[in-house]
Enzyme design. Structure first.
Site, short mmCIF file in Angstrom:
data_model
loop_
_atom_site.label_atom_id
_atom_site.label_comp_id
_atom_site.label_asym_id
_atom_site.label_seq_id
_atom_site.Cartn_x
_atom_site.Cartn_y
_atom_site.Cartn_z
N SER A 127 1.58 -1.08 -9.90
CA SER A 127 2.80 -1.34 -9.56
C SER A 127 3.03 -2.72 -8.99
O SER A 127 2.02 -3.15 -8.45
CB SER A 127 3.28 -0.15 -8.56
OG SER A 127 4.43 -0.64 -7.85
N TYR A 152 1.63 4.59 -0.82
CA TYR A 152 1.84 4.64 -2.33
C TYR A 152 1.50 3.45 -2.75
O TYR A 152 0.60 3.23 -3.70
CB TYR A 152 3.26 4.78 -2.65
CG TYR A 152 3.36 4.55 -4.07
CD1 TYR A 152 3.91 3.23 -4.44
CD2 TYR A 152 3.05 5.14 -5.30
CE1 TYR A 152 4.25 2.89 -5.89
CE2 TYR A 152 3.18 5.10 -6.34
CZ TYR A 152 3.73 3.51 -6.80
OH TYR A 152 4.01 3.20 -7.92
N LYS A 156 -2.28 2.16 -5.21
CA LYS A 156 -2.32 1.30 -6.50
C LYS A 156 -3.10 0.09 -6.32
O LYS A 156 -3.94 -0.40 -7.05
CB LYS A 156 -0.82 0.66 -6.88
CG LYS A 156 0.27 2.01 -7.12
CD LYS A 156 -0.56 2.72 -8.25
CE LYS A 156 0.62 3.65 -8.90
NZ LYS A 156 0.03 4.77 -10.04
#
Ligand code: WQD
Length: 341
Positions: A127, A152, A156
């Site tokens: 991402s 989050y 990644k």
């Protein structure tokens, strides 16, 4: 017939990638999805669109034994696309341990199986969140990543580091991390799209749900940023373009024996679009006047980010085809179908 395992196949990008694979390759996609953030109905929709039944293993990929069982039943898996992960930025702030456990444990299990069962290619869903707040735009794959804005985003960053370290200890598996910018829109059929959360976090589902009456209004999170109209800028990209890029990435690894063991590629359009421009685009393509108001900034938002996508163009020969109007119109068509069905 090459068998490809899609983890998270019932999810937003996973389901669109399965359709792209069925419609444009002779590969056989199979899925592993425990429906923690999706629904089995998606596979009925895929059958309606493509005529194909897709086998789905309802497995928690954090369970090493159950994950391994998929590969024991399918020793001919020739590639993996690993989508399965939790992806809500605000939820990751409230539940960091859930995100670290789920997103990292599942990746480690998938890579361990890829190595044990000699699956040569793994595509990892990364991402643009890995970049954090960057001054110098557009960002390219060499742009130094900064502190992730959320657990989050950090999962990644950790995931890419896991892939990089994994590449150093294995000859048999090659991996590509695809850094999505903002995936939006839906398949042209209007039969699949982003399954709505109770209250969506993301801008486009919030716009379409407000337009259809499910939500009362869109709150624009701040219009006092140093951007051309004061609202945040993002690089929105059609989910079907993202899906096509995943198939291209597998083909690239298939066709290029000299491909590096680990690559990172941006998946964006290279166009930065502001929140207000998204609102105006929706009103233009839908003919619906949107009920919105300016509210306070949302913690964790980066001011602006958009991609330099020259490397993905050079490596995969991929460039996005859909326009912003088409992204918005397909999202609106999906929202209207959701209301009818
Ligand atoms: C976009 C802009 C908000 C809702 C997402 C995913 C993340 C990653 C990148 C894949 C921001 C504004 C939003 C609303 C608003 N994708 N907004 N009102 O934050 O860029 O991140 O894409 O990995 O997982 O979360 O996307 O759609 O939440 O926000 O003003 O009701 O819209 O402030 O500027 P974001 P978003």
């Amino acid at each position: 017939m090459k068998k490809i395992l899609i983890t998270g196949g019932a999810g937003y990008i996973g389901s669109h990638t399965i359709i792209e694979m069925i419609e444009n390759t002779d590969w056989e996609p199979i899925s592993a999805d425990n429906y923690s953030n999706s629904s089995a109905v998606t596979f009925d929709r895929i059958k309606e669109i493509t005529g194909k039944h897709v086998t789905n293993y309802v497995v928690d990929l954090c369970d090493a034994k159950d994950t391994r069982a998929i590969f024991e039943k399918n020793p001919d898996i020739a590639g993996i696309i690993h989508f399965a992960a939790f992806k809500s930025v605000p939820e990751s702030v409230d539940k960091p341990l859930l995100y670290y456990h789920n997103n990292i444990e599942s990746l480690v299990n998938i890579l361990a199986c890829a190595r044990e069962f000699k699956v040569p290619h793994v595509i990892f869903s990364s991402s643009c969140s890995v970049y954090g707040d960057i001054e110098k735009l557009p960002v390219n794959e060499d742009t130094p990543i900064s502190k992730a804005e959320s657990p989050y985003g950090f999962t990644k960053q950790i995931g890419e580091q896991v892939l990089s370290d994994f590449a150093k200890i294995t000859e048999s598996v090659k991996t590509v991390a695809l850094r999505y910018f903002n995936p939006v829109g839906a398949h042209r059929s209007g039969k699949i799209g982003e399954v709505p959360a109770q209250r969506p976090n993301n801008l486009v589902p919030m716009i379409t749900q407000t337009a259809i009456g499910t939500q009362k209004e869109v709150i624009v999170f701040g219009n006092d940023y140093k951007t051309r109209d004061g609202t945040c800028i993002r690089d929105y990209v059609h989910v079907c373009d993202i899906a096509q890029a995943h198939v291209s990435a597998l083909k690239y690894l298939d066709d290029n024996k000299t491909a590096p063991k680990f690559s990172i590629l941006n998946l964006g359009t290279g166009n930065g679009v502001s929140v207000m421009e998204m609102v105006k685009t929706f009103e233009k393509v839908s003919g619906v006047k949107l009920n919105y108001r300016i509210g306070p900034r949302r913690p964790g938002d980066v001011v602006a980010i958009y991609s330099d996508m020259s490397l993905v163009k050079k490596t995969l020969g991929w460039s996005p085809k859909y326009t912003l109007d088409e992204m918005m119109l397909s999202a609106w068509k999906w929202e209207q179908n959701l209301k009818i069905n």
